[in-house]
Write an enzyme that holds these catalytic residues in place. Structure first.
Site, short mmCIF file in Angstrom:
data_model
loop_
_atom_site.label_atom_id
_atom_site.label_comp_id
_atom_site.label_asym_id
_atom_site.label_seq_id
_atom_site.Cartn_x
_atom_site.Cartn_y
_atom_site.Cartn_z
N ASP A 49 -42.15 24.16 42.75
CA ASP A 49 -42.05 24.18 41.71
C ASP A 49 -42.17 22.19 42.18
O ASP A 49 -41.48 21.39 41.18
CB ASP A 49 -40.39 23.68 42.25
CG ASP A 49 -40.08 24.82 40.95
OD1 ASP A 49 -40.70 25.00 39.90
OD2 ASP A 49 -38.50 25.53 41.02
N ASP B 123 -27.56 31.84 43.82
CA ASP B 123 -27.59 33.13 44.26
C ASP B 123 -26.45 34.20 43.84
O ASP B 123 -26.30 34.93 43.82
CB ASP B 123 -28.16 32.87 45.42
CG ASP B 123 -26.84 32.38 46.64
OD1 ASP B 123 -26.07 31.69 45.41
OD2 ASP B 123 -27.13 31.60 47.44
O1 LIG Z 1 -35.43 23.67 41.15
C1 LIG Z 1 -36.27 24.37 42.35
C2 LIG Z 1 -35.32 23.79 43.50
C3 LIG Z 1 -35.02 24.42 44.75
N1 LIG Z 1 -35.90 25.87 44.75
C4 LIG Z 1 -35.87 26.02 46.08
O2 LIG Z 1 -34.35 26.54 46.50
C5 LIG Z 1 -34.14 26.94 48.08
C6 LIG Z 1 -33.39 26.11 48.10
O3 LIG Z 1 -33.00 24.79 47.77
P1 LIG Z 1 -32.26 23.72 49.29
O4 LIG Z 1 -32.86 22.34 48.81
O5 LIG Z 1 -32.96 24.85 50.86
O6 LIG Z 1 -31.16 24.73 48.20
P2 LIG Z 1 -29.91 25.26 50.26
O7 LIG Z 1 -28.79 24.55 49.38
O8 LIG Z 1 -30.33 24.84 51.76
O9 LIG Z 1 -30.28 26.64 49.48
C7 LIG Z 1 -28.65 27.32 49.79
O10 LIG Z 1 -27.94 27.47 48.69
C8 LIG Z 1 -28.74 28.06 47.36
C9 LIG Z 1 -27.99 28.38 46.62
O11 LIG Z 1 -26.26 28.78 46.49
C10 LIG Z 1 -29.37 29.39 47.65
O12 LIG Z 1 -30.80 29.45 46.44
C11 LIG Z 1 -30.56 28.86 48.55
O13 LIG Z 1 -30.12 30.32 49.12
C12 LIG Z 1 -29.93 29.00 49.85
O14 LIG Z 1 -29.92 28.98 50.87
C13 LIG Z 1 -35.74 26.20 48.19
O15 LIG Z 1 -36.31 26.49 49.17
C14 LIG Z 1 -36.30 25.29 47.33
O16 LIG Z 1 -37.48 25.03 47.54
C15 LIG Z 1 -36.76 25.74 43.92
O17 LIG Z 1 -38.21 26.83 44.22
N2 LIG Z 1 -36.67 24.81 42.59
#
Ligand SMILES: O=c1ccn([C@@H]2O[C@H](COP(=O)(O)OP(=O)(O)O[C@H]3O[C@H](CO)[C@@H](O)[C@H](O)[C@H]3O)[C@@H](O)[C@H]2O)c(=O)[nH]1
Ligand SMILES: [Mn+2]
Length: 612
Positions: A64, A355
Site C-alpha cells: 500500500d 481482523d
Molecule cells: O492501509 C493499510 C494499513 C495497514 N496495512 C498493513 O496492516 C498491517 C498491520 O498494521 P500495523 O500498523 O502493524 O498495526 P498493528 O496495530 O500492529 O496490527 C494489529 O492490529 C491490526 C488491526 O486490528 C491487525 O490488522 C494486525 O494484524 C494486528 O497485528 C501491517 O502489515 C500494515 O502494513 C496495510 O496493508 N494497509
C-alpha cells in the site's frame, strides 16, 4: 469455561504430497519508511522457505506504500531466496527469517559464512537504496521500475503487479522449483477511499483468485515472520482431517513477540489475548481473528458454509496476458463500487480492527473457529444485536469484552483525579474504615488484582511482569483509550475522520538500549502524555497532603481509601516522575510537556475545587 489446547500430528498426513492443498500467502505492507523493506523481506523469506511442496505455495505481497524501494528489495530477495531456501531445507534450519537466524546462536555449516555474507550484502544494498531513494538494478529487472514516473504518487497511481518468482522457470541453486512470489500494489486514486488493510486484503483475495486460486489462504503482517517452517503442515492437519468440522473458517496462530524485555515494561506480550482468551474462545465457537498468522479457507470469504465458490483450477497459465489483465482489473480502486465486497464478501469494512470484526462476522455466518473496537460495538452488526442472534451468549460476551475494551478508561480517569483532589480538600467521598461498606472496596480491589495476578502467574509471568501489566493498563486508559474515545466521538460527530496510522517498525538503537534496561520512552512531544502526567502530579500532591494530614492530625480514618488511591497512583507513576524530573537521556519527557502538565494540573485542581 472450557479452554482448549490443541496438538497436531503432521507425521500422519498423507505421504503423497500431491494431496496437499495449495496455499496463497498474503503479506501486507504500507509504508517503506515506517516498515523498512528489509523487515518485509525477512518475513517473506521465512514463509518462502516453508517445508511445504514449493509448487503449492504462492506468496503475494500487497504494497500500500506503492514503493519502488519495496519492490526493489523484493527483487533482491527473490535472488537471495535461491540460495536461502536450499540452505535452510538441507540443514533443517528452524528459524528461517534470516535476520533472526543470524542474530541467534546458530550452528555453522560448510556454506553458512558464504550465505551470511550474501545476506549482509543484500541488506546493505537494500538499506542504501532506501536511504538514497534511487533504484539501480540489473537489466533483468530494470524495466519493471519504469512505471514509477513523475506522475506516480503513493496516493495516486495505477495497479502494479509483478511476478518475481514464477514457479516454473525460477529454480533455486540446487535446481528445485521455487514457490511463486508476486508483488501487488493496488490502484490508488485520491478521490477514492481505500479501506486500509481490509481493502488491501480484498484486492489480494481477488488477484490471487485469478492467478493461483489456492483453497487455503494465510495472512501475515509485514513484521510477523514465521518461526516454524512446519506451520503449514500443522495447519493442513485441521483442514484435511475428515473428522474435524468442515465449517472451520480459519485457524488463528497466536502472535508471539520477540525483543520484549525481561519484565515486559509495556505489557506488550498480550499474553492474556493469545494464551488465555483464545483458548477460552476456542472452547466456545472458536478463537477471535487476530489479523496475522491466520489460515483461512478461501470459501469462508464468499458466504455461508453451505455456499460454494469456484475452487477449480484454471486452465490458463497464470503468467498469460489475459490472466494478468484480469488481475489488474480486479485491483482497480473502483472495482468494488456497487458490489458486496467488504459488506458480505471478503474482509469486512467499517472497523479499523478489520481482523476482530471480520472474524466475528464470519463466525456469525455459522462458520466455526476461528478506536475500531468501538466501531464494532456500535455498528449495524454489533455483538449485542447481530451477535446474540447467531452465537452462544458466552461467545458474544467475549466479543463485547473486546468491543468495549476502552470503556473502563472513563472510570480510570475519574478514579485517578477526583478522589485525590477531594483528599487535598479533606472531603471524604468513600466509606470510612469502620464502615462495613469499606470492605466492599477492599474486596473489589483485591478481587480484580488477585485474579489477574493468578492468571499471569499461570502463564509463567513474573510478579514484576504482572505489576507492569497492570500499570500499562492504567497508562493506556489515561492515554490511548481516552484519546481513542474522544477521536471516535469526534468522528461520529463528523468533526474528525478516522485513519489507520501504521505502526513504525524502525528500531532506534538508543531507545532499544534504554528499553533493555527497563526504561520507558517519553521522548516525543505527544499530547497522549498530558492526561498521564497531570494525573501523576495530582496523585503526588494528594499523597504528600495525605502524609502531612496524618502527621498533623493523626489517623486517616475518613480519607483512607482516597489516600490509598493516591499512594497507588504514586507507585504506578514512578516512571513518569523520573521522566519529568530526574532523567536526562533522550527518552525523558520533553520539558514543554512537563511544564504544561504542571500548569494544566493546577488549572484542573482549581476548576474542580470551584465545583466541590
Ligand atoms: O492501509 C493499510 C494499513 C495497514 N496495512 C498493513 O496492516 C498491517 C498491520 O498494521 P500495523 O500498523 O502493524 O498495526 P498493528 O496495530 O500492529 O496490527 C494489529 O492490529 C491490526 C488491526 O486490528 C491487525 O490488522 C494486525 O494484524 C494486528 O497485528 C501491517 O502489515 C500494515 O502494513 C496495510 O496493508 N494497509
Ligand atoms: Mn503491527
Amino acid at each position: 469455561m472450557n479452554p482448549i489446547q490443541r496438538n497436531t500430528f503432521p507425521e500422519n498426513l498423507p505421504k503423497d504430497e500431491t494431496k496437499y492443498p495449495e496455499i496463497d500467502v498474503f503479506i501486507c505492507t504500507a509504508d517503506p519508511y515506517k516498515e523498512p523493506p528489509m523487515v518485509v523481506v525477512n518475513t517473506a523469506l521465512s514463509i518462502l522457505a516453508y517445508d511445504y511442496p514449493t509448487n503449492k505455495l504462492s506468496v503475494y505481497l500487497s504494497d500500500d506504500g506503492g514503493s519502488k524501494l519495496t519492490l526493489f528489495a523484493f527483487t533482491e530477495a527473490a535472488k537471495f531466496a535461491k540460495h536461502w531456501l536450499p540452505y535452510c531445507k538441507k540443514n533443517g534450519i528452524l528459524v528461517r527469517c534470516p535476520e533472526a537466524y543470524f542474530r541467534s546462536n546458530y550452528t555453522c555449516f560448510p556454506n553458512t559464512h558464504e550465505i551470511k555474507l550474501m545476506y549482509e550484502n543484500m541488506k546493505s544494498k537494500v538499506e542504501q537504496t532506501v536511504v538514497s531513494g534511487n533504484v539501480y538494478t540489473d537489466e533483468k529487472w530494470s524495466h519493471i521500475f519504469s512505471i514509477w514516473d513523475n506522475q506516480f504518487k503513493r496516493s495516486d497511481h495505477p495497479t502494479v503487479i509483478q511476478v518475481l518468482l514464477d514457479g516454473t522457470t525460477d529454480e533455486d541453486v540446487l535446481g528445485h522449483v521455487m514457490p511463486k512470489l508476486i508483488y501487488v500494489s493496488r490502484e490508488k486514486r485520491e478521490a477514492t477511499t481505500h479501506k486500509n488493510k481490509a481493502g488491501a486484503l480484498n484486492v489480494l483475495l481477488r488477484v490471487s483468485e485469478i492467478m493461483t486460486n489456492a483453497p487455503i489462504i494465510l495472512t501475515v503482517d509485514c513484521d510477523m515472520y514465521s518461526n516454524d517452517p512446519r506451520t503449514p503442515l500443522e495447519a493442513i492437519c485441521y483442514f484435511l482431517d475428515s473428522s474435524t468440522d468442515h465449517n472451520i473458517a480459519y485457524l488463528q496462530y497466536p502472535q508471539s513477540f520477540h525483543g520484549i524485555n525481561q519484565d515486559d515494561i509495556y505489557g506488550a506480550a498480550f499474553k492474556f489475548i493469545f494464551e488465555f482468551n483464545m483458548t477460552g474462545f476456542d472452547g466456545l465457537a472458536g478463537p477471535s481473528h487476530a489479523g496475522t498468522g491466520c489460515f483461512f479457507r478461501r470459501r469462508a470469504f464468499y458466504g455461508c458454509p453451505s455456499s460454494h465458490t469456484s475452487e477449480q483450477r484454471r486452465s490458463q497459465s497464470f503468467l498469460s496476458t489475459e490472466v494478468l489483465a484480469q488481475a489488474h482489473e480486479v485491483a482497480r480502486c473502483n472495482f468494488e463500487a456497487g458490489t458486496k465486497w467488504g459488506i458480505e464478501l471478503g474482509y469486512r469494512y467499517g472497523s479499523l480492527v478489520e481482523d476482530l470484526y471480520t472474524g466475528f462476522r464470519l463466525q456469525c455466518q455459522g462458520w466455526r473457529w476461528c478506536m475500531g473496537c468501538l466501531d464494532m460495538a456500535f455498528c449495524k452488526y454489533n455483538p449485542f444485536n447481530h451477535g446474540l442472534k447467531q452465537l452462544p451468549l458466552l461467545q458474544v460476551m467475549c466479543y463485547i469484552n473486546y468491543a468495549l475494551w476502552s470503556i473502563p478508561c472513563i472510570s480510570v480517569v475519574i478514579y485517578s483525579i477526583f478522589p485525590q483532589i477531594a483528599l487535598i480538600r479533606s472531603v471524604p467521598i468513600f466509606p470510612k474504615v469502620s464502615d462495613p461498606w469499606f470492605w466492599f472496596y477492599v474486596f473489589s480491589f483485591i478481587g480484580a488484582y488477585l485474579q489477574e495476578f493468578i492468571e499471569l502467574k499461570l502463564m509463567g509471568g513474573t510478579t514484576r511482569g504482572w505489576f507492569n501489566h497492570q500499570r500499562m493498563w492504567i497508562i493506556r486508559c489515561l492515554s490511548s483509550f481516552t484519546f481513542g474515545i474522544l477521536k471516535y466521538t469526534l468522528t461520529k460527530l463528523h468533526i474528525s475522520s478516522s485513519t489507520f496510522s501504521v505502526t513504525s517498525k524502525v528500531v532506534d538503537e538508543e531507545a532499544r538500549k534504554r528499553y533493555d534496561q527497563g526504561m520507558m520512552e517519553f521522548g516525543v512531544e505527544s499530547p497522549f502524555f498530558y492526561p498521564l502526567s497531570m494525573a501523576a502530579l495530582i496523585n503526588l500532591g494528594a499523597f504528600i497532603f495525605g502524609i502531612l494530614h496524618f502527621l498533623t492530625y493523626g489517623g486517616l480514618q475518613d480519607l483512607f481509601v482516597q489516600f490509598f488511591l493516591s499512594a497507588f497512583g504514586v507507585v504506578n507513576s514512578w516512571p513518569i516522575y523520573e521522566a519529568m524530573f530526574i532523567r536526562s537521556d533522550r527518552g525523558k519527557m520533553p520539558s514543554k510537556i512537563t511544564s504544561r502538565s504542571i500548569a494544566l494540573a493546577c488549572i484542573l485542581y482549581v476548576a474542580v475545587t470551584l465545583v466541590i
